[in-house]
Design an enzyme around this catalytic site. Structure first.
Site, PDB file in Angstrom:
ATOM      1  N   LYS A 171       0.823  -1.203   0.000  1.00 59.00           N
ATOM      2  CA  LYS A 171       0.000   0.000   0.000  1.00 59.00           C
ATOM      3  C   LYS A 171       0.865   1.263   0.000  1.00 59.00           C
ATOM      4  O   LYS A 171       0.405   2.335  -0.347  1.00 59.00           O
ATOM      5  CB  LYS A 171      -0.892   0.010   1.266  1.00 59.00           C
ATOM      6  CG  LYS A 171      -1.810  -1.206   1.376  1.00 59.00           C
ATOM      7  CD  LYS A 171      -2.721  -1.152   2.594  1.00 59.00           C
ATOM      8  CE  LYS A 171      -2.024  -1.302   3.927  1.00 59.00           C
ATOM      9  NZ  LYS A 171      -1.492  -2.647   4.240  1.00 59.00           N
ATOM     10  N   PHE A 215      12.822  -5.639   4.117  1.00 59.52           N
ATOM     11  CA  PHE A 215      13.783  -6.412   4.934  1.00 59.52           C
ATOM     12  C   PHE A 215      13.049  -7.130   6.080  1.00 59.52           C
ATOM     13  O   PHE A 215      13.249  -8.331   6.315  1.00 59.52           O
ATOM     14  CB  PHE A 215      14.868  -5.439   5.435  1.00 59.52           C
ATOM     15  CG  PHE A 215      15.582  -5.814   6.702  1.00 59.52           C
ATOM     16  CD1 PHE A 215      16.220  -7.039   6.849  1.00 59.52           C
ATOM     17  CD2 PHE A 215      15.675  -4.895   7.755  1.00 59.52           C
ATOM     18  CE1 PHE A 215      16.914  -7.356   8.029  1.00 59.52           C
ATOM     19  CE2 PHE A 215      16.354  -5.199   8.923  1.00 59.52           C
ATOM     20  CZ  PHE A 215      16.961  -6.443   9.071  1.00 59.52           C
ATOM     21  N   ASP A 218      10.304 -11.822   8.449  1.00 55.13           N
ATOM     22  CA  ASP A 218       9.133 -12.191   9.256  1.00 55.13           C
ATOM     23  C   ASP A 218       8.395 -13.380   8.636  1.00 55.13           C
ATOM     24  O   ASP A 218       7.927 -14.266   9.351  1.00 55.13           O
ATOM     25  CB  ASP A 218       8.204 -10.978   9.379  1.00 55.13           C
ATOM     26  CG  ASP A 218       6.977 -11.256  10.239  1.00 55.13           C
ATOM     27  OD1 ASP A 218       7.148 -11.458  11.461  1.00 55.13           O
ATOM     28  OD2 ASP A 218       5.866 -11.297   9.693  1.00 55.13           O
ATOM     29  N   ARG A 230       2.188 -13.201   0.508  1.00 59.89           N
ATOM     30  CA  ARG A 230       2.384 -11.803   0.896  1.00 59.89           C
ATOM     31  C   ARG A 230       2.062 -10.969  -0.332  1.00 59.89           C
ATOM     32  O   ARG A 230       2.546 -11.262  -1.415  1.00 59.89           O
ATOM     33  CB  ARG A 230       3.845 -11.636   1.341  1.00 59.89           C
ATOM     34  CG  ARG A 230       4.377 -10.250   1.497  1.00 59.89           C
ATOM     35  CD  ARG A 230       3.976  -9.577   2.762  1.00 59.89           C
ATOM     36  NE  ARG A 230       4.375 -10.235   3.987  1.00 59.89           N
ATOM     37  CZ  ARG A 230       3.889  -9.879   5.194  1.00 59.89           C
ATOM     38  NH1 ARG A 230       3.020  -8.899   5.301  1.00 59.89           N
ATOM     39  NH2 ARG A 230       4.276 -10.524   6.263  1.00 59.89           N
ATOM     40  N   ASP A 255       7.563 -10.944  20.319  1.00 59.42           N
ATOM     41  CA  ASP A 255       6.525 -11.618  19.525  1.00 59.42           C
ATOM     42  C   ASP A 255       6.868 -13.117  19.397  1.00 59.42           C
ATOM     43  O   ASP A 255       6.019 -13.982  19.590  1.00 59.42           O
ATOM     44  CB  ASP A 255       6.455 -10.944  18.147  1.00 59.42           C
ATOM     45  CG  ASP A 255       5.553 -11.650  17.141  1.00 59.42           C
ATOM     46  OD1 ASP A 255       4.522 -11.077  16.779  1.00 59.42           O
ATOM     47  OD2 ASP A 255       5.904 -12.761  16.690  1.00 59.42           O
ATOM     48  N   LYS A 280       7.240  -3.763  17.599  1.00 62.05           N
ATOM     49  CA  LYS A 280       7.422  -4.437  16.300  1.00 62.05           C
ATOM     50  C   LYS A 280       6.791  -3.650  15.143  1.00 62.05           C
ATOM     51  O   LYS A 280       7.155  -3.850  13.995  1.00 62.05           O
ATOM     52  CB  LYS A 280       6.906  -5.885  16.331  1.00 62.05           C
ATOM     53  CG  LYS A 280       5.413  -6.058  16.141  1.00 62.05           C
ATOM     54  CD  LYS A 280       5.048  -7.520  15.889  1.00 62.05           C
ATOM     55  CE  LYS A 280       3.536  -7.663  15.766  1.00 62.05           C
ATOM     56  NZ  LYS A 280       3.082  -9.002  15.453  1.00 62.05           N
ATOM     57  N   PHE A 318      -3.132   0.270  14.576  1.00 60.86           N
ATOM     58  CA  PHE A 318      -2.867  -0.362  13.280  1.00 60.86           C
ATOM     59  C   PHE A 318      -2.559  -1.855  13.450  1.00 60.86           C
ATOM     60  O   PHE A 318      -3.014  -2.693  12.668  1.00 60.86           O
ATOM     61  CB  PHE A 318      -1.685   0.349  12.610  1.00 60.86           C
ATOM     62  CG  PHE A 318      -1.272  -0.216  11.280  1.00 60.86           C
ATOM     63  CD1 PHE A 318      -1.889   0.180  10.112  1.00 60.86           C
ATOM     64  CD2 PHE A 318      -0.240  -1.150  11.194  1.00 60.86           C
ATOM     65  CE1 PHE A 318      -1.495  -0.336   8.869  1.00 60.86           C
ATOM     66  CE2 PHE A 318       0.158  -1.674   9.968  1.00 60.86           C
ATOM     67  CZ  PHE A 318      -0.474  -1.258   8.805  1.00 60.86           C
ATOM     68  N   ASP A 376      -4.322  -5.281  12.207  1.00 65.29           N
ATOM     69  CA  ASP A 376      -3.605  -6.375  11.534  1.00 65.29           C
ATOM     70  C   ASP A 376      -4.005  -7.715  12.144  1.00 65.29           C
ATOM     71  O   ASP A 376      -4.250  -8.694  11.429  1.00 65.29           O
ATOM     72  CB  ASP A 376      -2.088  -6.158  11.641  1.00 65.29           C
ATOM     73  CG  ASP A 376      -1.284  -7.196  10.870  1.00 65.29           C
ATOM     74  OD1 ASP A 376      -1.058  -7.003   9.661  1.00 65.29           O
ATOM     75  OD2 ASP A 376      -0.895  -8.232  11.467  1.00 65.29           O
ATOM     76  N   ASP A 377      -4.085  -7.764  13.465  1.00 69.53           N
ATOM     77  CA  ASP A 377      -4.437  -9.014  14.152  1.00 69.53           C
ATOM     78  C   ASP A 377      -5.895  -9.388  13.879  1.00 69.53           C
ATOM     79  O   ASP A 377      -6.224 -10.563  13.703  1.00 69.53           O
ATOM     80  CB  ASP A 377      -4.248  -8.859  15.667  1.00 69.53           C
ATOM     81  CG  ASP A 377      -2.787  -8.780  16.066  1.00 69.53           C
ATOM     82  OD1 ASP A 377      -1.904  -8.775  15.181  1.00 69.53           O
ATOM     83  OD2 ASP A 377      -2.527  -8.721  17.282  1.00 69.53           O
TER      84      ASP A 377
HETATM   85  C1  GPP Z   1       4.429  -7.430  11.688  1.00 72.33           C
HETATM   86  O1  GPP Z   1       3.865  -8.424  12.431  1.00 72.33           O
HETATM   87  C2  GPP Z   1       5.779  -7.133  12.207  1.00 72.33           C
HETATM   88  C3  GPP Z   1       6.852  -7.038  11.440  1.00 72.33           C
HETATM   89  C4  GPP Z   1       6.730  -7.177   9.979  1.00 72.33           C
HETATM   90  C5  GPP Z   1       8.184  -6.740  12.052  1.00 72.33           C
HETATM   91  C6  GPP Z   1       9.173  -7.807  11.749  1.00 72.33           C
HETATM   92  C7  GPP Z   1      10.434  -7.496  12.404  1.00 72.33           C
HETATM   93  C8  GPP Z   1      11.633  -8.051  12.158  1.00 72.33           C
HETATM   94  C9  GPP Z   1      12.795  -7.577  12.907  1.00 72.33           C
HETATM   95  C10 GPP Z   1      11.803  -9.111  11.164  1.00 72.33           C
HETATM   96  P1  GPP Z   1       3.112  -9.682  11.784  1.00 72.33           P
HETATM   97  O2  GPP Z   1       3.973 -10.877  11.937  1.00 72.33           O
HETATM   98  O3  GPP Z   1       1.752  -9.713  12.383  1.00 72.33           O
HETATM   99  O4  GPP Z   1       3.024  -9.302  10.231  1.00 72.33           O
HETATM  100  P2  GPP Z   1       2.107  -9.939   9.103  1.00 72.33           P
HETATM  101  O5  GPP Z   1       0.719 -10.050   9.669  1.00 72.33           O
HETATM  102  O6  GPP Z   1       2.166  -8.943   7.980  1.00 72.33           O
HETATM  103  O7  GPP Z   1       2.717 -11.238   8.743  1.00 72.33           O
HETATM  104 MG    MG Z   2      -0.061 -10.200  11.468  1.00 71.39          MG
HETATM  105 MG    MG Z   3       5.485 -11.868  12.751  1.00 73.82          MG
END
Ligand code: GPP
Ligand code: MG
Ligand code: MG
Length: 345
Positions: A48, A88, A93, A102, A164, A190, A229, A233-234
């Protein structure tokens, strides 16, 4: 007028060329050059761009005028540096979370012939930030401030990622290990620093308005906004359509200390808690389906609506009481909030 994704994208090819040119000074073999090019395009494009575009939108609001072509390029370059940081993080992640998709395509480590080369690709995306920073900002008096800011925010994000991961062990489920206190720490570190504080802090340096007071005021609004935010996401991880979201949720199978499981623990009966005990955090679709069913029974969607309405009021109040005396503008935060309010992806 906020900058469009297309306008922002026009700058990226030049930055890819810059990074390849830098690699060429070391006579990087052609095969590796093509690989680097592909990794940059695959992993940085297609999102986005809220973070990157916010640097330009904020700079325009702070300077209170349209940017010159040169200013637009430099603000966009700062924006792309956040997008590289994000690339990165996401490449890494997705390996750590065993994610599958993704931005509507396979995660980079799952793309043909990539595998664990993705780890080195992630490091190279990060290095790109500092090559561009040196090329375009070395002469600025705030160069060291930017350098330190990127380093500090990266460290903060890694602290959040560590927590996390530590609250989500792969081999055992312990619901007592979750709490909203831990949750708040995880999401602020994070997500909120790099996604919300960083874009506005960069635009404050760029526009010459990075006073201690302005940075602090920005921090105190953007960290709670970033927390909101990540709650989104969760929530979306479980409740959104993966086709819209561009990724398939993994939080239940990954045993994550997510906003939803914390809400479920607050209101579940002893029997429902047993369902969670037996099914949360297992790499098994049937277990995951049982947890999803429980989340529906508990009507967590309603709790989310209540939370969202409440947090929006609080954020608007904070924005309202902002002190603009040192050149910070309410519009910067209003625009950022507008971009994410009730988002579905
Ligand atoms: C998002 O959390 C968090 C990150 C992308 C930070 C990662 C940090 C690092 C140092 C590698 P998430 O796991 O909930 O993301 P998503 O839902 O997009 O997979
Ligand atoms: Mg997530
Ligand atoms: Mg993660």
């Amino acid at each position: 007028m906020p900058v469009s994704r297309q306008e922002f994208e026009t700058v990226f090819p030049k930055l890819v060329e810059d990074l390849k040119e830098h690699a060429a000074t070391y006579k990087l073999p052609e095969q590796a050059m093509q690989w680097f090019d592909k990794s940059m395009n695959y992993n940085t494009l297609g999102g986005k761009y809220n973070r990157g575009i916010s640097v330009i939108d904020s700079a325009q609001l702070l300077l209170d005028r349209k940017l010159s072509d040169d200013e637009f390029f430099k603000a966009a370059t700062l924006g792309w540096m956040i997008e590289l940081l994000q690339a990165f993080f996401l490449v890494s992640d997705d390996i750590m979370d065993s994610s599958k998709t993704r931005r509507g395509q396979p995660c980079w480590y799952l793309a043909p012939h990539v595998g664990m080369i993705a780890i080195n690709d992630a490091f190279m995306l990060e290095s790109g930030i500092y090559i561009l920073l040196k090329k375009y900002f070395r002469q600025e008096k705030y160069y060291v401030d930017l350098l330190e800011l990127f380093h500090e925010v990266t460290f903060q994000t890694e602290l959040g990622q560590l927590c996390d991961l530590l609250t989500a062990p792969e081999d055992h489920v312990d619901l007592d290990n979750f709490s909203m206190e831990k949750y708040t720490f995880i999401v602020i570190y994070k997500t909120a620093y790099y996604s919300f504080y960083l874009p506005v802090a960069l635009s404050l340096y760029f526009s010459g308005h990075a006073t201690v007071k302005n940075l602090k005021q920005a921090h105190d609004i953007l960290i709670p906004m970033g927390e909101y935010f990540q709650v989104q996401d969760d929530y979306l991880d479980n409740f959104a359509d993966p086709a819209t979201l561009g990724k398939i949720g993994t939080d239940i199978q990954d045993n994550k200390c997510s906003w939803l499981v914390n809400q479920a623990l607050k209101k579940c009966s002893p029997e429902q808690r047993q369902v969670l005990e037996r099914n949360y955090g297992h790499k098994d679709q049937e277990c995951e389906a049982k947890v999803k069913e429980l989340f529906n029974q508990l009507e967590l969607e309603k709790d989310y609506q209540v939370y969202e309405d409440k947090v929006i009021v609080q954020l608007r109040e904070r924005i309202e009481s902002l002190d603009e005396s040192e050149g910070l503008k309410r519009g910067v935060f209003e625009e950022f909030l507008r971009k994410i309010y009730k988002r579905s992806k």
